[in-house]
Scaffold this motif. Structure first.
Motif, PDB file in Angstrom:
ATOM      1  N   UNK A 265      -3.089   3.521 -12.379  1.00  0.00           N
ATOM      2  CA  UNK A 265      -3.711   2.215 -12.422  1.00  0.00           C
ATOM      3  C   UNK A 265      -4.093   1.836 -11.002  1.00  0.00           C
ATOM      4  N   UNK A 266      -4.650   0.618 -10.829  1.00  0.00           N
ATOM      5  CA  UNK A 266      -5.030   0.146  -9.508  1.00  0.00           C
ATOM      6  C   UNK A 266      -3.801   0.013  -8.614  1.00  0.00           C
ATOM      7  N   UNK A 267      -2.672  -0.325  -9.189  1.00  0.00           N
ATOM      8  CA  UNK A 267      -1.411  -0.321  -8.443  1.00  0.00           C
ATOM      9  C   UNK A 267      -0.842   1.090  -8.507  1.00  0.00           C
ATOM     10  N   UNK A 268      -0.636   1.669  -7.365  1.00  0.00           N
ATOM     11  CA  UNK A 268      -0.179   3.063  -7.366  1.00  0.00           C
ATOM     12  C   UNK A 268       1.238   3.212  -7.897  1.00  0.00           C
ATOM     13  N   UNK A 269       2.000   2.089  -7.940  1.00  0.00           N
ATOM     14  CA  UNK A 269       3.373   2.194  -8.440  1.00  0.00           C
ATOM     15  C   UNK A 269       3.483   1.878  -9.919  1.00  0.00           C
ATOM     16  N   UNK A 270       2.385   1.475 -10.559  1.00  0.00           N
ATOM     17  CA  UNK A 270       2.402   1.132 -11.976  1.00  0.00           C
ATOM     18  C   UNK A 270       1.782   2.254 -12.779  1.00  0.00           C
TER      19      UNK A 270
END
Length: 217
Positions: A5-10
């Motif tokens: 996703x746009x959040x690399x941790x999600x």
């Protein structure tokens, strides 16, 4: 199990009910995020995960479920229903809800997304929260359908609240007509709730809706 996703941790992917811990983490957030009057029973949620016309998406951070979205996909019309969207209380305000919404849009392709949202037409103790929720969806491209006084069918001991409908257009759609909205509501009741909507109730829901609503500002 997932895509980025746009959040690399999600990490967002489809829930597998065989993944016991993940389901339990999801279900805890589901119960925390939604009032009992709007929650389908646990056994029905389990059943949804096996249906071809449903997506149960979860967002994980560090291997723990932090957010979810549940989508019903119509087999009659180019629409999907965002039936549920929620985030863990510990992770709210960090953009996870928007990421789940975008993931839902990716899954449904060119279909338009219909959203059931608590109405702010009447005074209530959580009126400001209801308004913020509508603003959240509006920022993501959804448009409230004016004049629709929607009420989902009763699915628990308590009567559900009054709801409004919002639509995030897809596939180049620029408007929705009153007749289309009536057909969409009938299909949502049939597919997502396994009930027929009484004709008089449907007529009441859309009575004040204009014959044509633009979905693009």
């Amino acid at each position: 199990m997932t895509q980025g996703s746009a959040r690399t941790d999600l990490r967002i992917g489809q829930l597998n009910v065989a993944e016991g811990p993940a389901f339990e983490e999801f279900y805890e957030i589901f119960c925390e995020a939604l009032p009992a009057s709007e929650r389908k029973p646990r056994e029905l949620i389990v059943a949804l995960a096996t249906r071809s016309d449903y997506y149960l998406l979860i967002g994980e951070i560090g291997g723990r479920v932090m957010s979810f979205a549940i989508l019903y996909l119509s087999d009659r019309y180019p629409i999907a229903l965002l039936e549920y969207l929620g985030t863990s209380a510990a992770a709210r305000g960090k953009g996870l809800g928007a990421e789940m919404f975008r993931a839902a849009i990716d899954r449904i392709g060119s279909d338009s997304l219909v959203i059931e949202v608590d109405s702010d037409r009447q005074d209530s103790g959580d009126l400001e929260m209801r308004r913020r929720r509508k603003q959240f969806y509006a920022r993501l491209g959804a448009r409230q359908i004016p004049g629709v006084e929607y009420r989902m069918p009763k699915i628990g001991a308590d009567s559900p609240p009054e709801l409004d409908l919002m639509v995030r257009p897809g596939g180049g759609r620029t408007h929705v007509t009153k007749d289309e909205m009536a057909a969409w509501i009938e299909d949502i009741f049939r597919g997502a709730y396994h009930r027929a909507v009484p004709r008089e109730e449907l007529a009441r829901m859309i009575q004040a809706m204009p014959s044509h609503v633009d979905l693009i500002p």
